[in-house]
Design an enzyme around this catalytic site. Structure first.
Site, PDB file in Angstrom:
ATOM      1  N   GLU A   1       0.796  -1.231   0.000  1.00  0.00           N
ATOM      2  CA  GLU A   1       0.000   0.000   0.000  1.00  0.00           C
ATOM      3  C   GLU A   1       0.832   1.286   0.000  1.00  0.00           C
ATOM      4  O   GLU A   1       0.822   2.066   0.946  1.00  0.00           O
ATOM      5  CB  GLU A   1      -0.979  -0.011   1.181  1.00  0.00           C
ATOM      6  CG  GLU A   1      -1.937  -1.161   1.120  1.00  0.00           C
ATOM      7  CD  GLU A   1      -3.058  -1.090   2.132  1.00  0.00           C
ATOM      8  OE1 GLU A   1      -4.076  -1.759   1.924  1.00  0.00           O
ATOM      9  OE2 GLU A   1      -2.906  -0.348   3.141  1.00  0.00           O
TER      10      GLU A   1
ATOM     11  N   GLU B   1      -6.917  -7.839  -0.691  1.00  0.00           N
ATOM     12  CA  GLU B   1      -7.305  -7.431   0.663  1.00  0.00           C
ATOM     13  C   GLU B   1      -8.740  -6.933   0.654  1.00  0.00           C
ATOM     14  O   GLU B   1      -9.088  -6.071  -0.147  1.00  0.00           O
ATOM     15  CB  GLU B   1      -6.419  -6.288   1.190  1.00  0.00           C
ATOM     16  CG  GLU B   1      -5.091  -6.661   1.753  1.00  0.00           C
ATOM     17  CD  GLU B   1      -4.434  -5.478   2.460  1.00  0.00           C
ATOM     18  OE1 GLU B   1      -5.162  -4.571   2.920  1.00  0.00           O
ATOM     19  OE2 GLU B   1      -3.196  -5.453   2.542  1.00  0.00           O
TER      20      GLU B   1
END
Length: 639
Positions: free
Chosen positions: A336, A455
């Site tokens: 991320e 995710e």
């Protein structure tokens, strides 16, 4: 012999392989029989030429078996081995295509609810083109083929979880708990997990200084990788984290960037970066400094050194170099990443981040050509992108990410979903997740990339509240899985999904953790079972069966007996693979007949049963005999 056994027939093969004749008009090999002579030969001059598959109507009624080609007069001999005890038979012309030994070894005569992914068929203009046992190089590593993950020469749809704490568990002596996580996941049909190839702990840092590593931390990672291998779980490993300081982006910049003029802000309890508790001045300083990671050559060099250390590491438990370990499904370059452009001074970030992805992706492949490479980003659409309006909030376009540009040079695209953190109301989250997934599928297709939803999760303020789990989290997981299954069934380039996160025992469950006894685990298990069955509805491609990989013994393995029978075994029928791909593969012709393809009626019937979801096939005997509902029998094979 029992009426519930199958027959395997062998055929004499000349010492010098027969050269197949060219097929008229099509330019392909003339037939399956000639090619199998050439490529199924063994040093003893024997080969598997065909297999009569059991089609049971009543326990005492057996449909006869057939050899691959009825046109040759070569001698036949029964193959004697412990895996397939034969019965005398003649032809397969009387097969009833409505009755089969199903995935659990039981007789099935009805359609199931399983919808096998559709195929895009390119029908030939002339005669039926026969696919044969042409050689295709088998690899133990997961690859991308035909817009999907490819494992054992057939599609692979990962279903699993995230669990970043696994190395901490191993480092603190809780190795049996690591084993339990993977064992429980595998028993429910999960195939994949995502964790870190870096440390987030001050207590167990992998890297204590630039280029200096702590063996205790690395050996904990060794154990996690080895345990996953022993339990049949593939791993996605991230090289570095955006959010945690230790061995994360900010510590790298402290090592490789200019000296600090403002003291580092200590996150409470070593948690993720939290901009809400910093002063305005600290936020601006840290944001500008953080961005240097994607720009400074010294930082890039330090990152590459870490890639070298991990990919070239020899596992202290099993002796495998990480770059040679097929347990690893793929690498995430970073978890991320953020290079925020809400500060005008960071306006260069989006371009620099996309360039960083390309440079580092190429570098990882140069050091480890065996494994796939992915970005690890959340998947926000950047400023000016046609899909910018699909972002959860306006700020998402200012993170430096651009889903399309960042993934152009990856092996597959990834997206994450955090609807609670992104302030999506509870009642809108199911719809948001479906739309978020759909928009990324469309964008991924535009650049020819398959997509992994790596995710997603649902936050609960009271994570042990059973009512909240059932009423709030279960529907979100259900909606997500429904969207994933629909995309896979429609042959969209979606690879699968990984939820956040497995609640590892002995550590805080957190608002996103899923315990084994949570009702959500039932939703997960149901989805994993569906995805598992979708994988086992497709045999390995003909080029990868026995001749191409004798060490792996890939083939088309089926249950050979009902579970009530004394003997539960699996037998290999590679001819079914030929039938399946001639009917439903690229350039397949679903209307082709057994006579046109020179294949047995039984093999054709089983190929059609696979496509309709009635029966399951496995690439190896080990897979077929796996117990716990993952193979042909709940109890496993006993012959």
């Amino acid at each position: 012999m029992s009426s519930s056994d199958l027959q395997v027939v062998v055929q004499d093969i000349p010492a010098d392989p027969v050269k197949p004749a060219a097929a008229a008009k099509t330019g392909k090999l003339a037939g399956a029989a000639a090619a199998s002579k050439q490529l199924l030969s063994t040093p003893k001059g024997k080969a598997l030429a065909g297999l009569g598959l059991l089609c049971v109507l009543l326990p005492a009624i057996v449909v006869p078996a057939a050899v691959a080609s009825q046109k040759n007069n070569q001698s036949r001999a029964q193959l004697a081995n412990s895996n397939s005890r034969g019965i005398n038979s003649q032809t397969g012309s009387d097969v009833d295509p409505n009755s089969f030994v199903g995935a659990d070894g039981q007789l099935t005569t009805s359609n199931t609810t399983l919808k096998v992914p559709t195929r895009t068929l390119n029908k030939t203009k002339d005669a039926v083109a026969k696919k044969t046992f042409e050689s295709e190089k088998w690899t133990p590593f997961v690859k991308i083929a035909n817009g999907q993950f490819d494992e054992n020469c057939r599609p692979f749809y990962p279903t699993g979880f995230n669990a970043f704490e696994l190395t901490t568990m191993a480092a603190t002596g809780r190795k049996s708990d690591v084993d339990a996580v993977f064992k429980n996941a595998a028993s429910m049909g999960m195939t994949s997990a995502r964790t870190w190839a870096h440390s987030i702990s001050e207590q167990f840092p992998f890297q204590t200084a630039p280029g200096k590593y702590d063996e205790q931390g690395l050996q904990a990672l060794d154990y996690v990788v080895d345990s996953a291998s022993r339990h049949g779980i593939r791993l996605i490993l991230s090289f570095i984290d955006n959010w945690k300081y230790y061995n994360g982006v900010d510590q790298y910049v402290d090592w490789c960037g200019p000296g600090r003029t403002m003291a580092r802000f200590e996150e409470k309890n070593g948690g993720d970066t939290d901009t809400t508790v910093r002063s305005v001045a600290q936020n601006e300083y840290e944001t500008l400094r953080h961005a240097l990671f994607f720009k400074e050559e010294a930082c890039k060099a330090l990152y590459k050194d870490h890639v070298d250390a991990i990919t070239g590491r020899k596992n202290s438990i099993n002796g495998l170099l990480y770059k040679n370990d097929p347990t690893i499904l793929a690498w995430n370059l970073i978890n991320e990443p953020r290079c925020e452009t809400w500060m005008p001074a960071n306006s260069w970030c989006p371009g620099a981040m996309s360039s960083w992805f390309k440079e580092m992706g190429d570098y990882v492949r140069s050091k480890d050509p065996n494994h796939l490479v992915s970005s690890g980003s959340e998947g926000f659409f950047g400023q000016g992108d046609a899909n910018q309006g699909k972002n959860p909030q306006p700020w998402a376009a200012q993170t430096g990410q651009n889903f399309v540009d960042d993934n152009r040079h990856m092996d597959f695209a990834v997206a994450h979903a955090w609807p609670d953190n992104w302030e999506i109301p509870n009642e809108q989250q199911g719809g948001f997740l479906r739309e978020w997934l759909a928009s990324h599928l469309e964008a991924a297709e535009s650049i020819g990339m398959p997509l992994l939803f790596e995710e997603f999760g649902k936050k609960l303020d009271s994570p042990d509240d059973t009512a909240a789990i059932r009423q709030l989290r279960d529907p979100v997981f259900g909606a997500t899985y429904d969207a994933v299954q629909k995309a896979v069934e429609e042959n969209k380039p979606l690879l699968g999904s990984l939820y956040w996160k497995w609640a590892v025992p002995g550590l805080p469950k957190g608002p996103y953790g899923v315990d084994l006894d949570d009702s959500t685990m039932g939703v997960i298990k149901t989805h994993a079972n569906v995805m598992h069955r979708l994988v086992n509805a497709i045999p390995p491609r003909p080029g990868c069966v026995l001749p191409a990989s004798p060490d792996k013994k890939l083939g088309a393995w089926f249950a050979s007996a009902a579970p009530s029978a004394a003997k539960r075994g699996c037998v290999n029928a590679p001819e079914v693979s030929l039938a399946y791909y001639n009917l439903y593969g690229p350039d397949g012709t679903p209307t082709a007949t057994a006579e046109e393809l020179e294949l047995s009626e039984v093999s054709m019937a089983y190929a059609k049963a696979l496509y309709s979801g009635k029966v399951q096939v496995y690439p190896t005997r080990l897979d077929c005999c796996r117990a716990g509902g993952l193979g042909a029998y709940p109890q496993g094979c006993n012959v």
